[in-house]
Design a protein around this motif. Structure first.
Motif, PDB file in Angstrom:
ATOM      1  N   THR A  98      -7.492   4.548   9.503  1.00  0.00           N
ATOM      2  CA  THR A  98      -6.722   4.685   8.485  1.00  0.00           C
ATOM      3  C   THR A  98      -7.081   4.257   7.206  1.00  0.00           C
TER       4      THR A  98
ATOM      5  N   GLN B 207      -6.950   6.378   4.172  1.00  0.00           N
ATOM      6  CA  GLN B 207      -5.678   7.094   3.992  1.00  0.00           C
ATOM      7  C   GLN B 207      -4.768   6.171   3.045  1.00  0.00           C
ATOM      8  N   VAL B 208      -5.010   4.970   2.948  1.00  0.00           N
ATOM      9  CA  VAL B 208      -3.934   4.008   2.110  1.00  0.00           C
ATOM     10  C   VAL B 208      -4.680   3.372   0.647  1.00  0.00           C
ATOM     11  N   THR B 209      -3.809   3.351  -0.365  1.00  0.00           N
ATOM     12  CA  THR B 209      -4.441   2.776  -1.518  1.00  0.00           C
ATOM     13  C   THR B 209      -3.631   1.734  -2.058  1.00  0.00           C
TER      14      THR B 209
ATOM     15  N   VAL C  56      -0.874  -0.374  -4.190  1.00  0.00           N
ATOM     16  CA  VAL C  56       0.511   0.117  -4.705  1.00  0.00           C
ATOM     17  C   VAL C  56       0.016   0.226  -6.089  1.00  0.00           C
TER      18      VAL C  56
ATOM     19  N   THR D 129       0.928  -1.044   0.041  1.00  0.00           N
ATOM     20  CA  THR D 129      -0.135   0.018   0.115  1.00  0.00           C
ATOM     21  C   THR D 129       0.860   1.215  -0.001  1.00  0.00           C
ATOM     22  N   ARG D 130       0.134   2.320  -0.310  1.00  0.00           N
ATOM     23  CA  ARG D 130       0.884   3.682  -0.383  1.00  0.00           C
ATOM     24  C   ARG D 130       0.157   4.631   0.318  1.00  0.00           C
ATOM     25  N   PRO D 131       0.488   5.413   1.220  1.00  0.00           N
ATOM     26  CA  PRO D 131       1.967   5.562   1.802  1.00  0.00           C
ATOM     27  C   PRO D 131       1.881   4.443   2.539  1.00  0.00           C
ATOM     28  N   ILE D 132       3.191   4.006   2.836  1.00  0.00           N
ATOM     29  CA  ILE D 132       3.804   2.717   3.628  1.00  0.00           C
ATOM     30  C   ILE D 132       3.546   3.358   5.110  1.00  0.00           C
ATOM     31  N   ALA D 133       3.739   4.477   5.454  1.00  0.00           N
ATOM     32  CA  ALA D 133       3.698   4.982   6.913  1.00  0.00           C
ATOM     33  C   ALA D 133       2.471   4.594   7.825  1.00  0.00           C
TER      34      ALA D 133
ATOM     35  N   GLN E  42      -0.115   2.263   6.952  1.00  0.00           N
ATOM     36  CA  GLN E  42      -0.010   0.939   7.354  1.00  0.00           C
ATOM     37  C   GLN E  42       1.170   0.369   8.335  1.00  0.00           C
TER      38      GLN E  42
END
Length: 118
Positions: A100, A103-105, A107, A54-58, A60
């Motif tokens: 969260t 906030q993630v998608t 890759v 996933t992005r952003p890594i931070a 997750q």
């Protein structure tokens, strides 16, 4: 990239929660120490895989780190029963995924659904 048509962070964190549920029911007669190691390890490994997918890594990575630390503290800091360790892990994962999730998608990003865009 998707797993079973879902975003990887959602699938992998759900899997970690379900494995924690198995520990709750003490499948295989686990001791408190073994259960703690299993829950913390599975949460860390699946969290790292989800972070890589996933992005952003931070976001997750933070979710995985907090869930792993919560599980480890419950298992090793307080000598809690396996049911408490798994319960804490499941609750932390659920709460953090709720916070969260948006906030993630994946890759590769997401592709529009052809049925919806028609």
């Amino acid at each position: 990239m998707r797993i079973f048509g879902r975003e990887p962070a959602l699938v992998l964190n759900t899997l970690a929660g379900l494995l924690g549920l198995l520990v709750t029911f003490q499948v295989g007669g686990l001791t408190s120490e073994k259960a703690g190691w299993i829950v913390a390890s599975v949460t860390a490994v699946l969290g790292a895989v989800a972070a890589a997918m996933t992005r952003p890594i931070a976001v997750q990575a933070f979710t995985a780190a907090v869930a792993t630390i919560a599980s480890a503290v419950a298992a090793f800091g307080y000598e809690a029963a396996p049911t408490y360790v798994a319960g804490i892990n499941g609750a932390v994962l659920a709460i953090l995924m709720f916070i969260t999730r948006g906030q993630v998608t994946p890759v590769g990003g997401t592709k529009p659904d052809p049925q919806i865009s028609a």
